[in-house]
Design a protein around this motif. Sequence first.
Motif, PDB file in Angstrom:
ATOM      1  N   SER A 211      18.803  -0.801  46.612  1.00 30.41           N
ATOM      2  CA  SER A 211      20.202  -1.140  46.909  1.00 30.41           C
ATOM      3  C   SER A 211      20.321  -2.441  47.675  1.00 30.41           C
ATOM      4  CB  SER A 211      20.879  -0.082  47.787  1.00 30.41           C
ATOM      5  OG  SER A 211      21.070   1.062  47.103  1.00 30.41           O
TER       6      SER A 211
ATOM      7  N   SER B 213      20.036  -6.744  47.142  1.00 31.30           N
ATOM      8  CA  SER B 213      19.739  -7.954  46.373  1.00 31.30           C
ATOM      9  C   SER B 213      18.666  -8.770  47.086  1.00 31.30           C
ATOM     10  CB  SER B 213      20.974  -8.838  46.247  1.00 31.30           C
ATOM     11  OG  SER B 213      22.015  -8.163  45.638  1.00 31.30           O
TER      12      SER B 213
ATOM     13  N   ASN C 274      24.724  -6.870  40.496  1.00 27.51           N
ATOM     14  CA  ASN C 274      24.607  -8.116  41.281  1.00 27.51           C
ATOM     15  C   ASN C 274      23.367  -8.909  40.878  1.00 27.51           C
ATOM     16  OD1 ASN C 274      26.824  -7.389  42.763  1.00 27.51           O
ATOM     17  ND2 ASN C 274      25.694  -6.637  44.527  1.00 27.51           N
TER      18      ASN C 274
ATOM     19  N   ARG D 265      25.854  -0.983  41.828  1.00 31.64           N
ATOM     20  CA  ARG D 265      26.444  -2.328  41.910  1.00 31.64           C
ATOM     21  C   ARG D 265      25.374  -3.368  42.227  1.00 31.64           C
ATOM     22  NH1 ARG D 265      28.938   0.137  46.743  1.00 31.64           N
ATOM     23  NH2 ARG D 265      28.109  -0.854  48.599  1.00 31.64           N
TER      24      ARG D 265
ATOM     25  N   THR E  67      29.556  -6.093  43.429  1.00 27.54           N
ATOM     26  CA  THR E  67      30.208  -5.846  44.711  1.00 27.54           C
ATOM     27  C   THR E  67      31.687  -6.230  44.653  1.00 27.54           C
ATOM     28  OG1 THR E  67      28.164  -6.104  45.940  1.00 27.54           O
ATOM     29  CG2 THR E  67      30.193  -6.578  47.137  1.00 27.54           C
TER      30      THR E  67
ATOM     31  N   ASP F  64      26.336   2.009  45.432  1.00 31.22           N
ATOM     32  CA  ASP F  64      25.627   0.840  45.952  1.00 31.22           C
ATOM     33  C   ASP F  64      24.424   0.522  45.053  1.00 31.22           C
ATOM     34  OD1 ASP F  64      24.948  -1.217  47.592  1.00 31.22           O
ATOM     35  OD2 ASP F  64      24.406  -0.007  49.327  1.00 31.22           O
TER      36      ASP F  64
ATOM     37  N   GLY G 117      26.132  -3.396  52.353  1.00 30.07           N
ATOM     38  CA  GLY G 117      26.639  -4.681  52.843  1.00 30.07           C
ATOM     39  C   GLY G 117      28.140  -4.852  52.687  1.00 30.07           C
ATOM     40  N   SER G 118      28.724  -4.190  51.678  1.00 26.99           N
ATOM     41  CA  SER G 118      30.152  -4.407  51.457  1.00 26.99           C
ATOM     42  C   SER G 118      31.057  -3.558  52.339  1.00 26.99           C
ATOM     43  CB  SER G 118      30.546  -4.191  49.994  1.00 26.99           C
ATOM     44  OG  SER G 118      29.703  -3.369  49.322  1.00 26.99           O
TER      45      SER G 118
HETATM   46  N1  ASP Z   1      23.912  -3.558  48.326  1.00 25.04           N
HETATM   47  C1  ASP Z   1      24.550  -4.688  47.713  1.00 25.04           C
HETATM   48  C2  ASP Z   1      23.514  -5.755  47.382  1.00 25.04           C
HETATM   49  O1  ASP Z   1      22.532  -5.911  48.066  1.00 25.04           O
HETATM   50  C3  ASP Z   1      25.653  -5.249  48.530  1.00 25.04           C
HETATM   51  C4  ASP Z   1      26.804  -4.269  48.616  1.00 25.04           C
HETATM   52  O2  ASP Z   1      27.682  -4.292  47.742  1.00 25.04           O
HETATM   53  O3  ASP Z   1      26.846  -3.439  49.533  1.00 25.04           O
HETATM   54  O4  ASP Z   1      23.642  -6.468  46.417  1.00 25.04           O
END
Ligand code: ASP
Length: 435
Positions: A293, A295, A413, A409, A332, A406, A376-377
Amino acid sequence: MPKERLPQHTKILIGLGVGAAAGIVANLFWSGSPQLEWLIKNLIYPFGQIFLRLIFMIVIPLIVSALALGTAEMGDLRKLGKIGAKTLAYTVAVSTVSVIIGITLVNLFKPGEGISAENRAKLEQTFGAGGTQKTLEQAAEAKSWSETLLDIIPKNPFADMAGIFSDNYKGGGVLAVMFFAIFLGIALSFSKSDKVSILIRFLEGVFEVVMTVIRLAMKLAPYAVAALIFSVTARLGFSVVATLGKYVFVVLFGLALHQFGVYSLILRFIAKVSPIKFFRSIDEVMAIAFSTSSSNATLPDALRVSEEKVGVPREINSFVLTLGSTANQNGTALYEGVTVLFLAQFFGVDLSLGQQVTVIFASILAGIGTAGVPGGSLPFIVLLLSAVGIPGEGIGIILGVDRILDMCRTVVNVTGDLTAAAVIAKTEGHTLKVS
Ligand code: ASP
């Protein structure tokens, strides 16, 4: 033998399950009982609040440091001129498409509607801050378009940072703080002196400390999730769980459309490669993104696979993928738009066209400013909710299912970063291995 420690996301899921089940049982047997109400109001709900307040606490420093540093880095890469401009244009264009997909789906399926007036009243009791009432009041004193746009440029950014969470705040909100941070980042990249590098290091320090606070706060998450979901299901029973299922479906459907529809079209028509071969060649990167989870945690592997298997030259990878792991987060952006509108429907808050436009812009910017770490979001969502008059605590409702969303997504990402690298390599005249 040392005790096997459960991974955090498993604990959060257990927290969700236990909290929801206990809440449904409590609802079946003691619905409306004064003792249950007392317990929720004075013990269980405040306990969930501890976690939420820890997140609220670092929202502003996070936004300012992450966006200023992200923009400063982009400015730095101006040296790469054309590639920099292309990356930026790609990020903004594709994030916009992703947010529009999300917002269309949430308006089409309306996952947050269907909560009865009675249940909504109970919810407002739980989350305080009478969202509907507040929006009505805000609508009555709505600002003109020109004022709204001008307020995005803050007269006093510190007043915006300090006021965002107060009831009577009327400034430019989240967009004003983001504007300030982006402008700060641009100015940082223009001024290259020792004095300025101290400021950059200071912001990097702030960012790191904020990340640590998030990590510590996340330790409370499984218990907070149980408490928050209990507070809701004990009052509302099963209807909330069914609603949450619809919300998960809409997010996953939107992510799948973006992942397999939009990226396939971009790969086929701009990068001129076979989408199937491309997805096959990066499958391990997707698996790492799914399981971590994050990036940022996936970046080292993404750099290697993009070079070895997709055939993108190293200098393009280190530019596009590194920047993208923080700034190009289409999944995200989509998720943030869906979540805010879902919670607006859930709380019966009618968003004006202007507010919907704010959600779209803020989601695109949040996709650029969100850290590439698990969850993070979440701080951005809290901020966006307050900006459009939905109780920020509403995030407690979606927190329990957040980990699985998460994971998904983050795959979108990271695939987006690799797709961007392939597009830029191709348009710069390089031959890719997967064509
Ligand atoms: N976990 C996501 C990422 O690292 C960020 C998020 O949307 O919370 O890409």
